[in-house]
Design a protein around this motif. Structure first.
Motif, PDB file in Angstrom:
ATOM      1  N   UNK A 262       0.827  -1.203   0.000  1.00 19.38           N
ATOM      2  CA  UNK A 262       0.000   0.000   0.000  1.00 19.38           C
ATOM      3  C   UNK A 262       0.865   1.258   0.000  1.00 19.38           C
ATOM      4  N   UNK A 263       1.946   1.239   0.755  1.00 17.95           N
ATOM      5  CA  UNK A 263       2.863   2.378   0.780  1.00 17.95           C
ATOM      6  C   UNK A 263       3.484   2.594  -0.592  1.00 17.95           C
ATOM      7  N   UNK A 264       3.892   1.517  -1.242  1.00 17.67           N
ATOM      8  CA  UNK A 264       4.476   1.628  -2.579  1.00 17.67           C
ATOM      9  C   UNK A 264       3.474   2.223  -3.565  1.00 17.67           C
ATOM     10  N   UNK A 265       2.258   1.712  -3.558  1.00 18.05           N
ATOM     11  CA  UNK A 265       1.232   2.199  -4.483  1.00 18.05           C
ATOM     12  C   UNK A 265       0.922   3.665  -4.213  1.00 18.05           C
ATOM     13  N   UNK A 266       0.849   4.044  -2.947  1.00 16.66           N
ATOM     14  CA  UNK A 266       0.525   5.430  -2.609  1.00 16.66           C
ATOM     15  C   UNK A 266       1.615   6.389  -3.069  1.00 16.66           C
ATOM     16  N   UNK A 267       2.869   6.014  -2.854  1.00 21.28           N
ATOM     17  CA  UNK A 267       3.973   6.884  -3.260  1.00 21.28           C
ATOM     18  C   UNK A 267       4.039   6.995  -4.781  1.00 21.28           C
ATOM     19  N   UNK A 268       3.916   5.855  -5.482  1.00 21.35           N
ATOM     20  CA  UNK A 268       3.961   5.890  -6.945  1.00 21.35           C
ATOM     21  C   UNK A 268       2.784   6.682  -7.507  1.00 21.35           C
ATOM     22  N   UNK A 269       1.599   6.502  -6.910  1.00 16.47           N
ATOM     23  CA  UNK A 269       0.428   7.253  -7.368  1.00 16.47           C
ATOM     24  C   UNK A 269       0.591   8.746  -7.109  1.00 16.47           C
ATOM     25  N   UNK A 270       1.260   9.097  -6.020  1.00 17.85           N
ATOM     26  CA  UNK A 270       1.517  10.506  -5.740  1.00 17.85           C
ATOM     27  C   UNK A 270       2.459  11.109  -6.774  1.00 17.85           C
ATOM     28  N   UNK A 271       3.526  10.382  -7.083  1.00 17.48           N
ATOM     29  CA  UNK A 271       4.504  10.893  -8.048  1.00 17.48           C
ATOM     30  C   UNK A 271       3.870  11.049  -9.431  1.00 17.48           C
ATOM     31  N   UNK A 272       3.127  10.034  -9.876  1.00 15.94           N
ATOM     32  CA  UNK A 272       2.512  10.103 -11.203  1.00 15.94           C
ATOM     33  C   UNK A 272       1.339  11.089 -11.240  1.00 15.94           C
ATOM     34  N   UNK A 273       0.551  11.135 -10.158  1.00 13.18           N
ATOM     35  CA  UNK A 273      -0.605  12.017 -10.138  1.00 13.18           C
ATOM     36  C   UNK A 273      -0.234  13.486 -10.116  1.00 13.18           C
ATOM     37  N   UNK A 274       0.825  13.835  -9.400  1.00 17.22           N
ATOM     38  CA  UNK A 274       1.247  15.226  -9.328  1.00 17.22           C
ATOM     39  C   UNK A 274       1.975  15.681 -10.582  1.00 17.22           C
ATOM     40  N   UNK A 275       2.287  14.745 -11.471  1.00 18.56           N
ATOM     41  CA  UNK A 275       2.938  15.095 -12.733  1.00 18.56           C
ATOM     42  C   UNK A 275       2.017  14.881 -13.925  1.00 18.56           C
ATOM     43  N   UNK A 276       0.714  14.929 -13.695  1.00 17.45           N
ATOM     44  CA  UNK A 276      -0.246  14.702 -14.772  1.00 17.45           C
ATOM     45  C   UNK A 276      -0.113  15.789 -15.829  1.00 17.45           C
ATOM     46  N   UNK A 277      -0.073  15.366 -17.075  1.00 17.58           N
ATOM     47  CA  UNK A 277       0.084  16.301 -18.187  1.00 17.58           C
ATOM     48  C   UNK A 277      -0.797  15.935 -19.379  1.00 17.58           C
ATOM     49  N   UNK A 278      -0.648  14.712 -19.883  1.00 17.84           N
ATOM     50  CA  UNK A 278      -1.358  14.330 -21.108  1.00 17.84           C
ATOM     51  C   UNK A 278      -2.864  14.338 -20.920  1.00 17.84           C
ATOM     52  N   UNK A 279      -3.328  13.906 -19.750  1.00 24.51           N
ATOM     53  CA  UNK A 279      -4.767  13.818 -19.527  1.00 24.51           C
ATOM     54  C   UNK A 279      -5.451  15.182 -19.659  1.00 24.51           C
ATOM     55  N   UNK A 280      -5.050  16.200 -18.884  1.00 25.36           N
ATOM     56  CA  UNK A 280      -5.730  17.508 -19.047  1.00 25.36           C
ATOM     57  C   UNK A 280      -5.394  18.183 -20.365  1.00 25.36           C
ATOM     58  N   UNK A 281      -4.193  17.964 -20.892  1.00 22.64           N
ATOM     59  CA  UNK A 281      -3.809  18.656 -22.117  1.00 22.64           C
ATOM     60  C   UNK A 281      -4.660  18.214 -23.303  1.00 22.64           C
ATOM     61  N   UNK A 282      -4.879  16.912 -23.447  1.00 22.00           N
ATOM     62  CA  UNK A 282      -5.677  16.401 -24.565  1.00 22.00           C
ATOM     63  C   UNK A 282      -7.165  16.588 -24.297  1.00 22.00           C
ATOM     64  N   UNK A 283      -7.578  16.387 -23.064  1.00 22.09           N
ATOM     65  CA  UNK A 283      -8.993  16.466 -22.732  1.00 22.09           C
ATOM     66  C   UNK A 283      -9.538  17.875 -22.872  1.00 22.09           C
TER      67      UNK A 283
END
Length: 320
Positions: A233-254
């Motif tokens: 759970x700690x691994x998933x939370x940290x990885x999700x934090x890193x990827x979620x705070x660097x979101x780019x393609x989703x809002x840019x294309x949407x």
């Protein structure tokens, strides 16, 4: 009685050669260092050098063509007072929260269901993992149609139950919910596979002991499964934090067609402009590479700060 004279051993001559001296570790294992050197050379060329140059660039004003102008820490001082940058941080955190916590819950539920499935288990794993390997651009285009105001599937369902339409891609909260839903759909299956791998490492004896003690499925999950899954759970939370705070393609294309501005504007009122979108806007729209580098370092500090906070929160709960 005759005495036999003792035989003398012939003298041993020791010849010192240069090769007889021990060689150092690097010289002895030079072929091993040569075998792993390509990785370090590539990491130096495409990792450390760009990072160092970005910090050097953040101390200058540069439009990408002319000469650099020394700025010192003035760009960082301006960054701290930049309202647009702080708005992008707020947008990113809200989108991350709306996407991460439902995603982790759905991923855990999906993993438990996959772990208990008997038939077609591999097919289910493939189906849940498929969104993660699908092109983000294609996913964003599909979700743009799903959340369309006039012809979207979501508004059609709302009208079917007697509710009014929602301008999902034209209102601040609608934009954030649409982006978060897209990210949740994209990453739930990926994290479910990780949770499934963690569930399969939990000893079956613990579940058997819990059943003998009279624990039900809910008590078993919270008393046995969840504590044993804390590292995963700690691994998933940290990885999700890193990827979620660097979101780019989703809002840019949407949101690229929802405002008469740059494709990095984040839609109406900049409600979907994340930190990385703001970085691209400053760097490539305004041609301000120095300030863009400062924004990039600000993003790095925000990601590190949130990762540390999540790590400490999960670790503290584990100690309790």
């Amino acid at each position: 009685m005759a005495t036999v004279p003792a035989l003398e051993k012939p003298p041993v001559t020791v010849v010192e050669t240069p090769d007889a001296r021990p060689r150092s570790g690097v010289r002895r294992h030079w072929h091993l260092y040569a075998a792993i050197s390509p990785f370090y050379l590539l990491f130096l060329a495409f990792g450390l050098v760009p990072v160092g140059f970005s910090f050097y660039l953040s101390l200058h004003r540069w439009d990408g063509l002319g000469s650099m102008e020394w700025a010192g820490l003035s760009q960082y001082r301006y960054l701290l007072s930049d309202g647009d940058f702080w708005q992008s941080i707020g947008n990113t955190i809200v989108i991350w929260a709306l996407a991460t916590f439902p995603m982790i819950f759905l991923a855990m539920v999906t993993a438990v269901m996959l772990n208990s499935a008997v038939r077609f288990r591999k097919l289910y794993r493939f189906a849940y993992f498929l969104p993660n390997v699908t092109s983000v651009v294609a996913i964003a285009i599909v979700f743009g149609s799903v959340f369309s105001t006039n012809f979207g599937l979501v508004n059609a369902l709302l009208q079917a139950v007697g509710l009014d339409q929602v301008a999902w891609l034209n209102t601040p909260w609608g934009i954030k919910v649409a982006i978060a839903t897209l990210m949740t759909w994209q990453w739930t299956g990926y994290n479910a596979i990780i949770f499934l791998a963690g569930l399969q490492t939990v000893p079956g004896e613990l579940y058997e002991a819990a059943r003998i003690d009279g624990a039900g499925p809910v008590q078993t999950f919270f008393r046995v499964t969840l504590p044993m899954m804390r590292p995963v759970l700690l691994f998933v939370l940290v990885v999700s934090t890193v990827t979620g705070l660097q979101s780019f393609s989703e809002p840019q294309v949407l949101l690229q067609n929802t405002a008469n501005e740059s494709t990095f504007s984040g839609g109406p009122d900049h409600a979907g402009r994340t930190m990385v979108l703001y970085f691209f806007q400053q760097t490539f729209d305004n041609n301000d590479f120095g300030y863009g580098a400062a924004v990039a370092w600000g993003i790095f500090l925000v990601v590190v700060l949130f990762s540390i906070i999540n790590w400490r929160l999960v670790q503290r709960r584990g100690e309790e």
